[in-house]
Design an enzyme around this catalytic site. Structure first.
Site, PDB file in Angstrom:
ATOM      1  N   ASP A   1     -27.397  38.651  21.256  1.00 45.41           N
ATOM      2  CA  ASP A   1     -27.633  38.244  22.636  1.00 45.41           C
ATOM      3  C   ASP A   1     -27.277  39.426  23.535  1.00 45.41           C
ATOM      4  O   ASP A   1     -26.210  40.023  23.393  1.00 45.41           O
ATOM      5  CB  ASP A   1     -26.748  37.035  22.970  1.00 45.41           C
ATOM      6  CG  ASP A   1     -27.471  36.006  23.817  1.00 45.41           C
ATOM      7  OD1 ASP A   1     -28.016  36.399  24.864  1.00 45.41           O
ATOM      8  OD2 ASP A   1     -27.488  34.824  23.438  1.00 45.41           O
TER       9      ASP A   1
ATOM     10  N   ASP B   1     -30.909  37.831  27.786  1.00 41.64           N
ATOM     11  CA  ASP B   1     -30.549  36.756  28.693  1.00 41.64           C
ATOM     12  C   ASP B   1     -31.166  36.971  30.081  1.00 41.64           C
ATOM     13  O   ASP B   1     -31.063  38.069  30.643  1.00 41.64           O
ATOM     14  CB  ASP B   1     -29.009  36.732  28.796  1.00 41.64           C
ATOM     15  CG  ASP B   1     -28.469  35.496  29.475  1.00 41.64           C
ATOM     16  OD1 ASP B   1     -28.581  34.416  28.896  1.00 41.64           O
ATOM     17  OD2 ASP B   1     -27.928  35.630  30.592  1.00 41.64           O
TER      18      ASP B   1
ATOM     19  N   GLU C   1     -35.551  36.089  27.516  1.00 43.65           N
ATOM     20  CA  GLU C   1     -35.398  34.772  28.132  1.00 43.65           C
ATOM     21  C   GLU C   1     -35.825  34.910  29.589  1.00 43.65           C
ATOM     22  O   GLU C   1     -35.300  35.737  30.329  1.00 43.65           O
ATOM     23  CB  GLU C   1     -33.949  34.275  28.064  1.00 43.65           C
ATOM     24  CG  GLU C   1     -33.849  32.828  28.508  1.00 43.65           C
ATOM     25  CD  GLU C   1     -32.507  32.445  29.118  1.00 43.65           C
ATOM     26  OE1 GLU C   1     -32.168  31.263  29.070  1.00 43.65           O
ATOM     27  OE2 GLU C   1     -31.804  33.315  29.661  1.00 43.65           O
TER      28      GLU C   1
ATOM     29  N   HIS D   1     -28.878  26.277  23.447  1.00 46.33           N
ATOM     30  CA  HIS D   1     -27.513  25.881  23.809  1.00 46.33           C
ATOM     31  C   HIS D   1     -27.403  25.416  25.260  1.00 46.33           C
ATOM     32  O   HIS D   1     -26.316  25.093  25.713  1.00 46.33           O
ATOM     33  CB  HIS D   1     -26.578  27.062  23.572  1.00 46.33           C
ATOM     34  CG  HIS D   1     -26.918  28.238  24.450  1.00 46.33           C
ATOM     35  ND1 HIS D   1     -28.097  28.960  24.297  1.00 46.33           N
ATOM     36  CD2 HIS D   1     -26.282  28.784  25.510  1.00 46.33           C
ATOM     37  CE1 HIS D   1     -28.144  29.889  25.234  1.00 46.33           C
ATOM     38  NE2 HIS D   1     -27.061  29.825  25.980  1.00 46.33           N
ATOM     39  N   ASP D   2     -28.512  25.430  26.005  1.00 46.66           N
ATOM     40  CA  ASP D   2     -28.488  25.040  27.419  1.00 46.66           C
ATOM     41  C   ASP D   2     -29.183  23.711  27.689  1.00 46.66           C
ATOM     42  O   ASP D   2     -29.214  23.256  28.837  1.00 46.66           O
ATOM     43  CB  ASP D   2     -29.210  26.095  28.280  1.00 46.66           C
ATOM     44  CG  ASP D   2     -28.495  27.435  28.327  1.00 46.66           C
ATOM     45  OD1 ASP D   2     -27.257  27.456  28.176  1.00 46.66           O
ATOM     46  OD2 ASP D   2     -29.181  28.461  28.523  1.00 46.66           O
TER      47      ASP D   2
HETATM   48  O1  TEU Z   1     -29.459  30.872  30.811  1.00 42.22           O
HETATM   49  C1  TEU Z   1     -30.322  31.082  31.882  1.00 42.22           C
HETATM   50  C2  TEU Z   1     -30.662  29.889  32.606  1.00 42.22           C
HETATM   51  O2  TEU Z   1     -31.656  29.851  33.265  1.00 42.22           O
HETATM   52  C3  TEU Z   1     -29.692  28.772  32.498  1.00 42.22           C
HETATM   53  O3  TEU Z   1     -28.503  29.167  33.058  1.00 42.22           O
HETATM   54  C4  TEU Z   1     -30.140  27.608  33.192  1.00 42.22           C
HETATM   55  O4  TEU Z   1     -30.328  27.871  34.540  1.00 42.22           O
HETATM   56  C5  TEU Z   1     -29.082  26.572  33.056  1.00 42.22           C
HETATM   57  O5  TEU Z   1     -28.595  26.581  31.759  1.00 42.22           O
HETATM   58  C6  TEU Z   1     -29.690  25.278  33.404  1.00 42.22           C
HETATM   59  O6  TEU Z   1     -29.013  24.272  32.817  1.00 42.22           O
HETATM   60  C7  TEU Z   1     -28.806  31.950  30.256  1.00 42.22           C
HETATM   61  C8  TEU Z   1     -27.938  31.471  29.128  1.00 42.22           C
HETATM   62  O7  TEU Z   1     -28.746  30.892  28.135  1.00 42.22           O
HETATM   63  C9  TEU Z   1     -26.914  30.520  29.668  1.00 42.22           C
HETATM   64  O8  TEU Z   1     -26.126  29.946  28.658  1.00 42.22           O
HETATM   65  C10 TEU Z   1     -26.053  31.289  30.640  1.00 42.22           C
HETATM   66  O9  TEU Z   1     -25.154  30.405  31.256  1.00 42.22           O
HETATM   67  C11 TEU Z   1     -26.891  31.987  31.709  1.00 42.22           C
HETATM   68  O10 TEU Z   1     -28.024  32.662  31.194  1.00 42.22           O
HETATM   69  C12 TEU Z   1     -26.054  33.036  32.394  1.00 42.22           C
HETATM   70  O11 TEU Z   1     -25.820  34.104  31.535  1.00 42.22           O
END
Ligand code: TEU
Ligand code: CA
Length: 562
Positions: A97, A204, A262, A336-337
């Site tokens: 990552d 990311d 991403e 994971h989000d």
């Molecule tokens: O996620 C990007 C992102 O768009 C998410 O933060 C999204 O807005 C949020 O999860 C909505 O629920 C990446 C990573 O995958 C995330 O885990 C991080 O928190 C974020 O970037 C910041 O680095």
């Protein structure tokens, strides 16, 4: 020849929730290394490891304080070397990552940058208060940009009387990519990892690195949170320039490295430009249009509405068609989000969980692109089922609860939305067996294990030939075996049908039909609207019967007669 990732299946590991080797309740690198045979048996080609770098863990490692060291919580660089060696020995690759839109506020770059006379001041976005406003007073933020986690996107720093930009938490200041020193420091770090043996990067929120200069208000009244305007905050004017430079400086194309960006709020045309092989930018993008169909358009994810299947089909089809000639798709329903797909789009009741998890997997994995499996998805793991705010850990979830209840939402409703949409749904510990902590840890885990681990776990799924796990194994094998799965043309059937998801894949004389009932009622097969099944072979199905009727959540994959 097709690039190697056209036949690859990626498995995402969220290390703090995968396996704990030293009984401190937190997953770690040696825990991952202990389970590599499990991944190899499943047929995985690439592991994407969520951040393990040194971090204060405000956002579970997406706030990095040192890009070239492992956080002691996860182990050491030596443990990481061992993991890389173990993966390579089994023919698997490692994708790290890469979080370079922002660092942690504990990173020494930012610590130095806090001093206005430091040469690193310009490595971040420091700005004075809005003209006419007292610094630090309400509404004095330099622009009306919001944080993705809620609240303002600027933090006031008393010591220098200026603000710094953070599109995520205050502990995640945005790096200033306009500064060439920042860019070369990032590329140097990437080369360091490639030299150490990693096979690529998952980048990311990479389409946030170019912002429109100068930073200005979005098109809403000052004081309101700006909606992320394309071109202003997202997909800024120098995106292609930066990605081409990164590719060249790190040797991404030259060394045949994997690079998935991403990207939030990107459309098909933009994604094609980013992933066109001739552009030498990214191998693929990881986008969210299909993840936003169960929220009100133009609103935040907390404005929930039910998914309408024809919309999901329309969106996936637009991406399949749009990236057919040029570009390449990532295929995913979980990371994971986001919540667990079987709870979100399937039916996680005991009656339908297995079939619905399998059928969602079927319709996704037989599309054209690179499939991603998020740890536990291959078991049909479900949402967490938390009912009190104390059970949640995630910074976004806690921030939402705080702001929503302050704004007058009652606690029940806020908890209901968290139960549907919280990121912690995906972050409960991996379920290895039926023992008290699911075989994840000998201690109390940092986030509670789901009580359903007594029947949903790797051990039980391995022993059951009809498990979700074995279904995933077969889907992966189909991709490895059949060129039509990797490269075939995609054609959607029955676009308006509200429960059936059906499509064909065609390459030369080879043709597959995928048909899935994504609903809880039995459905007749609309034979008149499907290609002829005369002489067709059933390659994979969720149910035994070969009847002209699909059971609830049944899916089938046929090889059609030429
Ligand atoms: O996620 C990007 C992102 O768009 C998410 O933060 C999204 O807005 C949020 O999860 C909505 O629920 C990446 C990573 O995958 C995330 O885990 C991080 O928190 C974020 O970037 C910041 O680095
Ligand atoms: Ca541990």
């Amino acid at each position: 020849m097709a690039p190697w990732w056209h036949s690859a299946v990626v498995y995402q590991i969220y290390p703090r929730s995968f396996a704990d080797s030293n009984a401190d309740g937190i997953g770690d690198l040696r825990g991952v290394t202990a389970h590599l045979d499990y991944l190899a048996d499943l047929g995985i080609d690439v592991v994407w490891l969520s951040p393990v770098y040194r971090s204060p863990m405000e956002d579970n490692g997406y706030d990095i304080a040192d890009y070239t060291d492992v956080d002691p919580m996860f182990g050491s660089l030596a443990d990481l070397d061992e993991l890389i060696a173990g993966l390579h020995a089994r023919g698997m690759k490692l994708v790290m990552d890469l979080v370079v839109n922002h660092t942690s506020d504990q990173h020494r770059w930012f610590q130095e940058s806090r001093d206005p006379s430091s040469p690193k001041r310009d490595w971040y976005f420091w700005r004075p208060a809005r003209p006419g406003f007292e610094p630090g007073s309400p509404g004095a933020e330099p622009t009306n940009w919001a944080s993705f986690f809620g609240g303002r996107g600027w933090e006031y720093d008393d010591a220098s009387g200026e603000y710094y930009l953070h599109l995520f938490a205050p502990g995640q200041p945005d790096l200033n990519w306009e500064n060439p020193e920042v860019r070369s420091a990032v590329y140097e770090m990437m080369r360091w990892w490639v030299d150490r043996g990693v096979d690529g990067f998952r980048m990311d929120v990479i389409n946030l690195i170019s912002k429109t200069m100068p930073l200005t208000d979005g098109a809403v009244a000052p004081g309101d949170d700006v909606s992320y305007e394309v071109g202003l905050v997202v997909n800024g004017p120098r995106m292609h320039e930066f990605l081409k430079e990164m590719n060249r400086e790190v040797g991404l194309t030259d060394r045949s490295l994997f690079s998935v960006g991403e990207m939030v709020m990107v459309d098909v045309d933009q994604a094609r430009d980013y992933t066109d092989a001739a552009a030498n930018e990214l191998t693929m993008v990881f986008t969210f249009e299909h993840m936003m169909l169960d929220q009100e358009p133009g609103q935040l994810k907390w404005n929930h509405r039910p998914l309408h299947l024809p919309e999901l089909k329309r969106t996936l089809t637009a991406w399949q068609d749009g990236l057919a000639e040029r570009g390449w798709n990532s295929l995913f329903l979980e990371n994971h989000d986001v919540p667990r797909s079987v709870s979100r789009f399937g039916d996680d009741s005991p009656q339908h969980r297995v079939a619905s998890a399998k059928s969602l997997a079927t319709v996704l994995h037989l599309l054209r692109g690179t499939p991603y499996i998020y740890q536990g998805q291959e078991l049909g793991m479900t949402n967490a089922g938390f009912t009190s705010i104390e059970q949640y850990d995630d910074i976004e979830s806690r921030q939402f609860y705080l702001l929503a209840t302050q704004a007058g939402m009652d606690a029940e409703q806020a908890l209901g939305l968290l139960a549907l949409k919280s990121r912690d749904n995906a972050r409960t510990p991996m379920q290895w067996d039926a023992s008290p902590q699911a075989g994840f840890s000998a201690a109390t885990p940092w986030l509670a294990v789901n009580p359903n681990h007594t029947w949903i776990n790797v051990e039980a799924a391995t022993a059951d030939p009809d498990s979700v796990l074995h279904h995933y194994r077969r889907l992966i094998a189909l991709r490895h075996e059949l060129e039509v799965v990797r490269e075939g043309r995609f054609d959607l059937l029955l676009p308006a049908d509200e429960t059936l998801f059906a499509y064909t894949r065609s390459l030369g004389a080879d043709r597959l039909l995928v048909v899935a009932n994504l609903g809880g009622d039995e459905r007749g097969l609309p034979l008149g609207e499907l290609p002829s099944l005369v002489g067709a072979t059933l390659l994979l199905g969720t149910h035994d019967a070969d009847r002209p009727v699909l059971a609830a959540w049944e899916s089938r994959v046929y090889a059609l007669q030429r």
